[in-house]
Write a protein that holds these residues in place. Structure first.
Motif, PDB file in Angstrom:
ATOM      1  N   LYS A  83       0.844  -1.195   0.000  1.00  0.00           N
ATOM      2  CA  LYS A  83       0.000   0.000   0.000  1.00  0.00           C
ATOM      3  C   LYS A  83       0.880   1.246   0.000  1.00  0.00           C
ATOM      4  N   HIS A  84       0.638   2.083  -0.943  1.00  0.00           N
ATOM      5  CA  HIS A  84       1.434   3.285  -1.108  1.00  0.00           C
ATOM      6  C   HIS A  84       0.680   4.395  -0.379  1.00  0.00           C
ATOM      7  N   PHE A  85       1.059   4.610   0.908  1.00  0.00           N
ATOM      8  CA  PHE A  85       0.190   5.421   1.773  1.00  0.00           C
ATOM      9  C   PHE A  85       0.015   6.859   1.303  1.00  0.00           C
ATOM     10  N   THR A  86       1.106   7.496   0.906  1.00  0.00           N
ATOM     11  CA  THR A  86       0.958   8.896   0.477  1.00  0.00           C
ATOM     12  C   THR A  86      -0.020   8.998  -0.683  1.00  0.00           C
ATOM     13  N   LEU A  87       0.146   8.089  -1.643  1.00  0.00           N
ATOM     14  CA  LEU A  87      -0.726   8.142  -2.820  1.00  0.00           C
ATOM     15  C   LEU A  87      -2.183   7.853  -2.443  1.00  0.00           C
TER      16      LEU A  87
END
Ligand code: ASP
Ligand code: MG
Length: 424
Positions: A83-87
């Protein structure tokens, strides 16, 4: 430095986005400004969101937004292993902002509301693709076109302030090449002097690519499409179409004027002014040549091009007082047509009648008939087609008019146009 444009079809799912990365890897060492459209059919969906909001249809509004969330989240899931949190947060907050609009008053200016909402498709898409690229080793910087392309406040059809945009591109965009190889931004969107978002008209991302190229003096523009280049006819209507290898800016403008829809018509002029070549290439076969649009007119006449417009209505007006068609009634006719917002595809007159051809779908026929009722008899004929042939010869004319009745025709040296109906 080159400008690339990837349209909605070229980022319609995760495989398509991966393919964009593959194409960009062919250009290692180049400095690129990349313009991207909203993914797949997102723009159409967002248009429905605007309408649901206007109608205060809560169920529909949230349902549509949910569809968009699911679509984009699926795509994220397929693109990023972890999971790409910032995105995720960025995308999440864009959707939250959109949902909050439901409790706010809808502006009296529909087009303003439209632009604030429909522009988000490009914002989301550009965040996703740019993040994917940077995860995969590209030196990419996401940039907001809403800080770069300056327009007036004609919402839905912003008119570009060229000198301001050029200044912004030169001072706020180009210096970023010191830290990145790819400056990644959105098509279709800009901003007013007050900072509100505008859009440039449907399918306007091509135009954005043209604007960025003009303002940065790029060496070329490439529009990546799902066709091998510009074809001489629409494969929907013609067999044996051929690719145009090279045509001039002038020819491309002519073709766009008559209705060829490969490139947004506003794209060409700025490139022509600075002689910046425009490539149309296939994102499926990126190493193939495609079409180059440039200054030389040498090859324009080599291949005839065909442009078809279906669903046309031909209306003929005859003055009720038996007068001839002369300047006085012409000026009245045009005044009435402009009042009816008629967009004329072809016109012709005889001594006593004046004929125009219009797209049925874009025409309010009963409004026109009403406006003319006082002074003119009107006859009309629906379900016609308009075929334009550039660089025609008799053989091409025989080919298109086979089994057709020609109701009206016009020829100049390079262009022949026929209004026809099927003989049944
Ligand atoms: N996304 C916008 C549209 O679909 C702009 C574009 O694709 O060029 O109209
Ligand atoms: Mg699009």
């Amino acid at each position: 430095m080159k400008v690339f444009k990837f349209g909605g079809a070229s980022v319609k799912d995760s495989d398509a986005v991966k393919n964009v990365a593959k194409i960009l890897s062919l250009y290692e060492g180049d400095k690129l400004i990349v313009v991207v459209s909203a993914m797949g059919k997102t723009t159409n969906k967002l248009e429905e969101v605007v309408d649901a909001l206007k109608q205060k249809d809560k169920k529909k509004f949230f349902h549509l937004i949910n569809d968009l969330k699911v679509f984009h989240n699926d795509l994220l899931g397929n693109l990023f292993q972890e999971k790409h949190f910032t995105l995720y947060n960025t995308i999440e907050s864009i959707f939250e902002h959109l949902e909050q609009k439901f409790d706010l008053p809808f502006s009296e200016n529909y087009s303003y509301e439209y632009d604030q909402i429909v522009s988000l498709g490009e914002v989301i898409s550009s965040h996703i693709v740019a993040s994917f690229l940077s995860e995969n080793g590209f030196l990419v910087k996401w940039t907001d076109a809403r800080n770069l392309i300056r327009t007036d406040n004609t919402y839905q059809e912003g008119n570009v302030d060229w000198s301001k945009t050029e200044e912004l591109v030169k001072t706020k965009l180009i210096p970023d090449f010191q830290e990145a190889d790819i400056l990644f931004t959105q098509g279709f969107i800009g901003h007013t002097p007050e900072g509100f978002t505008t859009t440039l008209g449907r399918e306007g991302s091509d135009f954005s690519a043209g604007i960025f190229a003009y303002c940065s003096n790029a060496e070329s523009v490439t529009i990546w499409k799902d066709v091998p280049g510009m074809l001489n006819a629409d494969p929907k209507y013609f067999e044996n179409t051929v690719k145009l290898d090279q045509i001039s800016f002038k020819e491309a403008i002519e073709l766009a004027y008559y209705g060829a829809s490969v490139i947004h018509p506003k794209t060409i002029k700025p490139l022509q002014n600075k002689e910046i070549p425009l490539f149309v290439k296939s994102f499926l076969e990126p190493k193939k040549e495609g079409t180059i649009i440039q200054s030389s007119t040498k090859q324009d006449h080599l291949i005839p091009s065909f442009i078809v417009k279906k669903n046309q209505v031909l209306i003929s007006f005859t003055p009720k007082d038996f007068s001839f068609i002369v300047e006085e009634n012409l000026s009245e006719i045009f005044r009435l047509l402009s009042e009816a917002q008629a967009k004329i595809n072809i016109m012709q007159n005889s001594a006593v009648s004046f004929s125009i051809l219009l797209d049925e779908k874009k025409t309010d026929l009963s409004k026109i008939l009403n406006l003319f009722q006082g002074g003119y008899h009107a006859r009309y004929n629906q379900g016609l087609e308009l075929v334009t042939i550039r660089h025609y010869n008799q053989e091409t004319i025989d080919h298109i008019s086979k089994d057709k009745e020609i109701l009206l025709q016009q020829r100049t040296r390079q262009t022949a146009r026929f209004v026809m109906k099927n003989i049944d």
